[in-house]
Design a protein around this motif. Sequence first.
Motif, PDB file in Angstrom:
ATOM      1  N   ALA A 146       0.839  -1.196   0.000  1.00  0.00           N
ATOM      2  CA  ALA A 146       0.000   0.000   0.000  1.00  0.00           C
ATOM      3  C   ALA A 146       0.878   1.251   0.000  1.00  0.00           C
ATOM      4  O   ALA A 146       2.032   1.229   0.434  1.00  0.00           O
ATOM      5  N   TYR A 147       0.321   2.325  -0.512  1.00  0.00           N
ATOM      6  CA  TYR A 147       1.030   3.599  -0.446  1.00  0.00           C
ATOM      7  C   TYR A 147       1.279   3.959   1.018  1.00  0.00           C
ATOM      8  O   TYR A 147       0.491   3.621   1.896  1.00  0.00           O
ATOM      9  N   SER A 148       2.369   4.658   1.261  1.00  0.00           N
ATOM     10  CA  SER A 148       2.663   5.153   2.606  1.00  0.00           C
ATOM     11  C   SER A 148       1.866   6.438   2.799  1.00  0.00           C
ATOM     12  O   SER A 148       2.101   7.421   2.108  1.00  0.00           O
ATOM     13  N   VAL A 149       0.922   6.434   3.729  1.00  0.00           N
ATOM     14  CA  VAL A 149       0.032   7.574   3.953  1.00  0.00           C
ATOM     15  C   VAL A 149       0.133   8.005   5.411  1.00  0.00           C
ATOM     16  O   VAL A 149      -0.083   7.200   6.314  1.00  0.00           O
ATOM     17  N   PHE A 197       1.174  15.830  -1.233  1.00  0.00           N
ATOM     18  CA  PHE A 197       0.153  16.067  -0.218  1.00  0.00           C
ATOM     19  C   PHE A 197      -1.207  16.041  -0.892  1.00  0.00           C
ATOM     20  O   PHE A 197      -1.360  16.525  -2.015  1.00  0.00           O
ATOM     21  N   ILE A 198      -2.204  15.496  -0.205  1.00  0.00           N
ATOM     22  CA  ILE A 198      -3.584  15.571  -0.666  1.00  0.00           C
ATOM     23  C   ILE A 198      -4.413  16.183   0.460  1.00  0.00           C
ATOM     24  O   ILE A 198      -4.378  15.699   1.588  1.00  0.00           O
ATOM     25  N   THR A 199      -5.133  17.246   0.118  1.00  0.00           N
ATOM     26  CA  THR A 199      -6.087  17.836   1.050  1.00  0.00           C
ATOM     27  C   THR A 199      -7.475  17.435   0.550  1.00  0.00           C
ATOM     28  O   THR A 199      -7.820  17.697  -0.595  1.00  0.00           O
ATOM     29  N   VAL A 253      -4.194  18.484  -4.734  1.00  0.00           N
ATOM     30  CA  VAL A 253      -2.923  17.765  -4.667  1.00  0.00           C
ATOM     31  C   VAL A 253      -1.781  18.767  -4.736  1.00  0.00           C
ATOM     32  O   VAL A 253      -1.772  19.655  -5.597  1.00  0.00           O
ATOM     33  N   GLY A 254      -0.829  18.626  -3.834  1.00  0.00           N
ATOM     34  CA  GLY A 254       0.369  19.459  -3.839  1.00  0.00           C
ATOM     35  C   GLY A 254       1.591  18.574  -3.971  1.00  0.00           C
ATOM     36  O   GLY A 254       1.917  17.812  -3.060  1.00  0.00           O
ATOM     37  N   PRO A 255       2.280  18.617  -5.121  1.00  0.00           N
ATOM     38  CA  PRO A 255       3.467  17.772  -5.295  1.00  0.00           C
ATOM     39  C   PRO A 255       4.615  18.231  -4.416  1.00  0.00           C
ATOM     40  O   PRO A 255       4.832  19.428  -4.248  1.00  0.00           O
ATOM     41  N   PHE A 305      -3.204  14.676   3.957  1.00  0.00           N
ATOM     42  CA  PHE A 305      -2.366  13.482   3.955  1.00  0.00           C
ATOM     43  C   PHE A 305      -1.037  13.740   3.256  1.00  0.00           C
ATOM     44  O   PHE A 305      -0.991  14.421   2.234  1.00  0.00           O
ATOM     45  N   ASP A 306       0.027  13.158   3.794  1.00  0.00           N
ATOM     46  CA  ASP A 306       1.345  13.137   3.161  1.00  0.00           C
ATOM     47  C   ASP A 306       1.486  11.730   2.582  1.00  0.00           C
ATOM     48  O   ASP A 306       1.477  10.745   3.322  1.00  0.00           O
ATOM     49  N   VAL A 307       1.586  11.625   1.252  1.00  0.00           N
ATOM     50  CA  VAL A 307       1.550  10.319   0.576  1.00  0.00           C
ATOM     51  C   VAL A 307       2.856  10.079  -0.179  1.00  0.00           C
ATOM     52  O   VAL A 307       3.358  10.971  -0.870  1.00  0.00           O
ATOM     53  N   THR A 308       3.387   8.866  -0.054  1.00  0.00           N
ATOM     54  CA  THR A 308       4.540   8.443  -0.851  1.00  0.00           C
ATOM     55  C   THR A 308       4.135   7.183  -1.620  1.00  0.00           C
ATOM     56  O   THR A 308       3.701   6.196  -1.017  1.00  0.00           O
ATOM     57  N   ALA A 309       4.269   7.255  -2.937  1.00  0.00           N
ATOM     58  CA  ALA A 309       3.897   6.124  -3.790  1.00  0.00           C
ATOM     59  C   ALA A 309       4.991   5.064  -3.763  1.00  0.00           C
ATOM     60  O   ALA A 309       6.176   5.394  -3.753  1.00  0.00           O
ATOM     61  N   ASP A 310       4.581   3.803  -3.770  1.00  0.00           N
ATOM     62  CA  ASP A 310       5.544   2.704  -3.876  1.00  0.00           C
ATOM     63  C   ASP A 310       5.251   1.820  -5.084  1.00  0.00           C
ATOM     64  O   ASP A 310       5.859   0.791  -5.276  1.00  0.00           O
TER      65      ASP A 310
END
Length: 90
Positions: A2-5, A84-86, A44-46, A21-26
Amino acid sequence: MAYSVTVVDKTVFGNKRVCIFDVTADAQSGVVETGLARVDAFDVGPVSMATFSLVKFRPNISAASAAANGSIMVSGAASGDRFFITVYGK
């Protein structure tokens, strides 16, 4: 995997619940479970995304492209992309 959230903050704006949320894709695709009953809108804020222009974000959709209220499906990401996703919803 799963993505790191990581939940950065949860609050309320008027009649909307808001989660950041601070998200890191794997992997190329994954789902961010927001804990909301429905996602009304999101931003979304890259932070570090080599693939930002190619990434698609779809609210209230599961990894199988089926209806899944309260989640955001991400596709087209590269492993290690961070953003980041708000999320605004109920």
